[in-house]
Design a protein around this motif. Sequence first.
Motif, short mmCIF file in Angstrom:
data_model
loop_
_atom_site.label_atom_id
_atom_site.label_comp_id
_atom_site.label_asym_id
_atom_site.label_seq_id
_atom_site.Cartn_x
_atom_site.Cartn_y
_atom_site.Cartn_z
N ARG A 217 0.82 -1.21 0.00
CA ARG A 217 0.00 0.00 0.00
C ARG A 217 0.86 1.26 0.00
O ARG A 217 0.36 2.35 0.30
N GLN A 218 2.13 1.13 -0.35
CA GLN A 218 3.01 2.29 -0.37
C GLN A 218 3.77 2.39 -1.68
O GLN A 218 4.09 1.37 -2.31
N ILE A 219 4.05 3.63 -2.07
CA ILE A 219 4.96 3.89 -3.18
C ILE A 219 6.22 4.50 -2.58
O ILE A 219 6.18 5.56 -1.95
N VAL A 220 7.32 3.80 -2.74
CA VAL A 220 8.62 4.26 -2.24
C VAL A 220 9.37 4.89 -3.41
O VAL A 220 9.56 4.25 -4.45
N VAL A 221 9.78 6.14 -3.24
CA VAL A 221 10.48 6.87 -4.30
C VAL A 221 11.95 6.99 -3.92
O VAL A 221 12.28 7.42 -2.82
N GLU A 222 12.82 6.61 -4.86
CA GLU A 222 14.26 6.63 -4.62
C GLU A 222 14.95 7.59 -5.57
O GLU A 222 14.67 7.57 -6.77
N LYS A 223 15.85 8.42 -5.03
CA LYS A 223 16.78 9.17 -5.87
C LYS A 223 18.03 8.34 -6.14
O LYS A 223 18.52 8.29 -7.26
N GLN A 224 18.53 7.73 -5.10
CA GLN A 224 19.63 6.80 -5.21
C GLN A 224 19.08 5.38 -5.06
O GLN A 224 18.31 5.12 -4.13
N PRO A 225 19.43 4.47 -5.99
CA PRO A 225 18.88 3.12 -5.91
C PRO A 225 19.07 2.48 -4.54
O PRO A 225 20.17 2.49 -3.98
N GLY A 226 17.96 1.99 -3.97
CA GLY A 226 18.01 1.32 -2.68
C GLY A 226 17.84 2.23 -1.48
O GLY A 226 17.74 1.75 -0.35
N ALA A 227 17.79 3.55 -1.70
CA ALA A 227 17.64 4.50 -0.58
C ALA A 227 16.32 5.26 -0.73
O ALA A 227 16.16 6.05 -1.66
N ALA A 228 15.37 5.02 0.19
CA ALA A 228 14.07 5.69 0.12
C ALA A 228 14.22 7.18 0.34
O ALA A 228 14.94 7.63 1.23
N TRP A 229 13.55 7.97 -0.49
CA TRP A 229 13.56 9.43 -0.38
C TRP A 229 12.19 9.95 0.04
O TRP A 229 12.07 10.69 1.01
N ILE A 230 11.13 9.52 -0.65
CA ILE A 230 9.76 9.90 -0.31
C ILE A 230 8.93 8.61 -0.30
O ILE A 230 9.06 7.78 -1.18
N THR A 231 8.07 8.47 0.71
CA THR A 231 7.15 7.33 0.78
C THR A 231 5.72 7.84 0.80
O THR A 231 5.37 8.70 1.61
N LEU A 232 4.90 7.33 -0.12
CA LEU A 232 3.53 7.79 -0.27
C LEU A 232 2.57 6.64 0.04
O LEU A 232 2.80 5.49 -0.38
N ASP A 233 1.49 6.95 0.73
CA ASP A 233 0.44 5.98 1.03
C ASP A 233 -0.59 6.02 -0.08
O ASP A 233 -1.22 7.06 -0.32
#
Length: 238
Positions: A217-233
Amino acid sequence: MNSLFAQLTLADVHQDVARNIVSLRESQDLFDDLTDDPAEWLLAQKVEDEVKPPPYRSRMPIIDRPFEDADWFNAIVWPFKHWQANRFSDGSYGVWYGSESVETTVYESAYHWYRGLLSDAGFDRQIVIAERKVYWVACQAALLDFRNAAEEHPDLLHPSDYVFCQSVGTRIHREGHPGILTPSVRRPQGENVAIFNAAVLSNPRHNCQLTYRLEGRQIVVEKQPGAAWITLDVANFL
């Protein structure tokens, strides 16, 4: 409609805006499904280049380089060549969208990406990954300022019903206004521009590459592969 336009002012915009588009982190050869021989890939690419008309003519061809051609087309020209229905267009003309920050483009694009996935059966039972690129694009225009109009005209910010906005867009397109400045629907503290005339956009520059990863139920957005930057519900998208 007339009461809306009667209260509008102009916003003199001279700034970079962020444009978020689909793009791979690592490019893939377009002909690798036809043959396993890299030499034949090059031959096929050469044939295509010789017969395909160039999509972009530079105002200063002496100093432009091929990658600038690609950036111009991808970051600016695409929506004016490939019309589709959206908030301020009924699909009979093109509108270009950008935001004041990369963060706002993430909220906007993640919403539309997820809503598109809803039509794919079974997508919610697996991890889905998308890759995107963000450009800075210079915008210099006197834009119709819709930022204060939404209080009296809430349909401007309706999350899914675009009927009123498309009627507004049709008038703007018909009368030749370059575009509008409006609050972001998906990120209230953000702002968007909707541009109807590509002539007010210039100087596209690469900002960053992003990966969107739908996990449950989340979209995890990464700027650097493998490192979460923004998480959206995604519950906020329904």
